[in-house]
Every structure is written in structure tokens, then in C-alpha cells.
Design a protein around this motif. Structure first.
Motif, short mmCIF file in Angstrom:
data_model
loop_
_atom_site.label_atom_id
_atom_site.label_comp_id
_atom_site.label_asym_id
_atom_site.label_seq_id
_atom_site.Cartn_x
_atom_site.Cartn_y
_atom_site.Cartn_z
N LYS A 40 96.15 -11.97 -26.91
CA LYS A 40 96.25 -13.41 -26.69
C LYS A 40 96.20 -13.75 -25.20
O LYS A 40 95.63 -14.77 -24.79
N LEU A 41 96.82 -12.88 -24.39
CA LEU A 41 96.81 -13.08 -22.95
C LEU A 41 95.38 -13.02 -22.41
O LEU A 41 94.97 -13.86 -21.59
N GLU A 42 94.62 -12.04 -22.85
CA GLU A 42 93.23 -11.91 -22.41
C GLU A 42 92.39 -13.11 -22.84
O GLU A 42 91.56 -13.61 -22.07
N GLU A 43 92.64 -13.60 -24.05
CA GLU A 43 91.91 -14.77 -24.54
C GLU A 43 92.26 -16.01 -23.73
O GLU A 43 91.38 -16.82 -23.38
N SER A 44 93.54 -16.18 -23.41
CA SER A 44 93.98 -17.31 -22.60
C SER A 44 93.37 -17.25 -21.20
O SER A 44 92.94 -18.26 -20.64
N GLY A 45 93.37 -16.03 -20.63
CA GLY A 45 92.79 -15.86 -19.31
C GLY A 45 91.31 -16.17 -19.28
O GLY A 45 90.82 -16.79 -18.33
N ALA A 46 90.60 -15.77 -20.34
CA ALA A 46 89.16 -16.05 -20.41
C ALA A 46 88.90 -17.55 -20.48
O ALA A 46 87.87 -18.03 -19.98
N ARG A 47 89.82 -18.31 -21.09
CA ARG A 47 89.68 -19.77 -21.17
C ARG A 47 90.14 -20.46 -19.88
O ARG A 47 89.95 -21.66 -19.72
N GLY A 48 90.79 -19.72 -19.00
CA GLY A 48 91.35 -20.32 -17.80
C GLY A 48 92.62 -21.09 -18.07
O GLY A 48 93.02 -21.95 -17.28
N ASP A 49 93.29 -20.78 -19.19
CA ASP A 49 94.52 -21.48 -19.58
C ASP A 49 95.72 -20.73 -19.04
O ASP A 49 96.32 -19.88 -19.73
N VAL A 50 96.10 -21.04 -17.80
CA VAL A 50 97.18 -20.31 -17.15
C VAL A 50 98.52 -20.48 -17.87
O VAL A 50 99.23 -19.49 -18.10
N PRO A 51 98.92 -21.69 -18.27
CA PRO A 51 100.21 -21.83 -18.97
C PRO A 51 100.28 -20.99 -20.25
O PRO A 51 101.32 -20.39 -20.54
#
Length: 267
Positions: free
Chosen positions: A135-146
Motif C-alpha cells: 500500500k505504501l508503494e502504491e501511495s508513493g506512486a500516486r504521490g499521495d504523501v499523507p
């Protein structure tokens, strides 16, 4: 109290020193910074020279511009402060640095307190950690820091056995602030630019008198490392702290300081 900056190869480290006596160096967790040791600095300074610093790529220290070794930065810090030996207290990634340091410079370590420690070259296997990492990698790929920060909080503050609401929100808020500052200021350079040993294969070489602490709500990976250190290091014992996960000192500061001071006093 003294604060300053130490020059290391291609960078610099921000540090603080308090008190007088046998030196104790506090190494913060990965993506955190030295603010996590506020309570311990106060407790230690009554009897020791207490030192904390921000690892390269964290807090107020410099952002890496080339390959580097955290454990060599620690050596440079000790040399700059004129410390021939010191006791090391490291939580999580800080313990990981401390172990690499002890394997490289065994004569420079007096006592070892490893708190929810990792080890270089460890491979995560805990299902909860693997799920949150995805999930962290997916969030990072979206640029979703929070969202990415929330995944880190789930792994390394809440742990696999608790919901966010079960955790002291002051601890969560402090860790969120530190994680966010690290990501915004340094990115992941403190990890992507570092070189390490393979300490997971060398725990039998650890010579310092060692106390390893693990929370009973932490991941199976961290529990397994504590067991390995206890069974393989030359002079190690393990203490399980009930009711906490990874951030043992932040969740139980008074109990942690008591354990730490008792261990140092018994050497």
C-alpha cells in the motif's frame, strides 16, 4: 546543553550533548529524528553524557548527495566529540546502524541497548508488514504523501495487532510529524543512498554486553530478530515489553528510562 554540527564525508550531522559521565549515544528509528529521545535525554543527563543526533537524510542533518555509510557517520561523530568508547541505544533503524557499527568497530562499544531493532540485509516476512508495504508503494506512486505516511504509521507505530484508535494519539501525531518532515525534506535518500553490512548473518560476532527489547505487539520479523540476537550474540538478554509495539520508548517513556538506566548502572 551543547548543540552543533559535525562534518562527515559529503555531508554533516546535527547533534546535541547534555550532562556529564559515561557517554551514551541515542540513535533514532528510520524516517524519524532525534526528537524521539526527549525523555531519555533528560533521564540520562543526570548520570551520563547523553548524545543524540539526526542520521544523514533525517531531521536537521544533510540530505545525502552520494553513497554513504550510516555507521561510518557515527564513527566520525564520535571522533569529532572525542569519544574513545560509548554505549549505544538504537531503536529500529537506529539499532540497525548500531549493529553495523559494532561489527565494524567492536572496541568502541561499551554497552548495547537494541530496541525493536532491525538488522541490515533482513528480509521482511510478516504478512501485515508486506501488506502495508504494498500500500505504501502504491501511495508513493500516486504521490499521495499523507496516505504513504499512514502506511508507515500502521506498520511501525500501531503494529499488526492494533487499530490506530488503540494507540496513544500523541505518539501517533509526533511520529507523523517526524515521518512527514523526513519525506518532505530528504525524500528516502537516507535509505536509497546508504551502504550496509549483512548483519543478519553475523549476529554471533556481536561482542558488547547487550539488552534487546521487543514489544509484544510488534511484528513477527522484529520479534524474530530479538530472539536471534539473544541466542547468538555473545552476551545478550532479551526483555519483552507488554502492551506496546515498535515505539517502546515513546509509548512507555518512564518504564523505558528505568530499564535503560538500570541496565547501564549494572555494567
Amino acid at each position: 546543553m551543547t548543540t552543533g554540527r559535525v562534518q562527515v564525508e559529503n555531508g554533516e550531522l546535527a547533534y546535541e550533548v547534555r550532562g556529564e559521565g559515561d557517554p551514551v549515544i541515542l540513535l533514532h528509528g528510520g524516517m524519524l529524528d532525534s526528537r524521539m529521545w526527549d525523555a531519555e535525554m533528560t533521564a540520562l543527563a543526570r548520570h551520563h553524557t547523553a548524545i543524540r543526533y539526526d542520521a544523514r537524510g533525517h531531521g536537521d542533518s544533510s540530505t545525502p548527495s552520494a553513497r554513504f555509510k550510516h555507521y561510518e557517520d557515527l564513527r566520525e561523530l564520535m571522533a569529532a566529540l572525542g569519544l574513545p568508547r560509548a554505549s549505544l541505544v538504537g531503536l529500529s533503524g537506529g539499532g540497525r546502524i548500531a549493529v553495523d557499527f559494532a561489527l565494524t568497530y567492536p572496541d568502541l562499544v561499551e554497552n548495547f541497548v537494541l530496541v525493536a531493532t532491525g538488522l541490515s540485509a533482513m528480509v521482511p516476512k510478516d504478512p501485515f508488514v508486506l501488506e502495508q508495504t504494498k500500500k505504501l508503494e502504491e501511495s508513493g506512486a500516486r504521490g499521495d504523501v499523507p496516505a504513504a505516511i499512514e502506511c508507515i504509521l500502521r506498520m511501525w507505530v500501531d503494529g499488526p495487532k492494533r487499530a490506530p484508535a488503540d494507540v496513544d494519539q500523541r505518539v501517533r501525531s509526533l511520529c507523523r510529524a517526524m515521518y512527514t518532515q523526513t519525506v518532505v525534506r530528504h525524500g528516502l535518500s537516507g535509505f536509497t543512498q546508504m551502504d550496509e553490512l549483512r548483519a543478519i548473518e553475523r549476529t554471533g560476532e556481536l561482542a558488547p554486553r547487550t539488552l534487546t527489547l521487543v514489544g509484544d505487539l510488534d511484528s513477527t520479523d522484529i520479534a524474530a530478530i530479538a530472539d536471534q540476537i539473544e541466542s547468538e550474540a555473545r552476551d545478550a538478554r532479551k526483555l519483552v515489553v507488554p502492551g506496546v509495539a515498535h515505539m517502546i520508548n515513546l509509548e512507555k517513556p518512564a518504564e523505558f528510562s528505568r530499564i535503560l538506566l538500570d541496565f547501564l548502572a549494572s555494567s
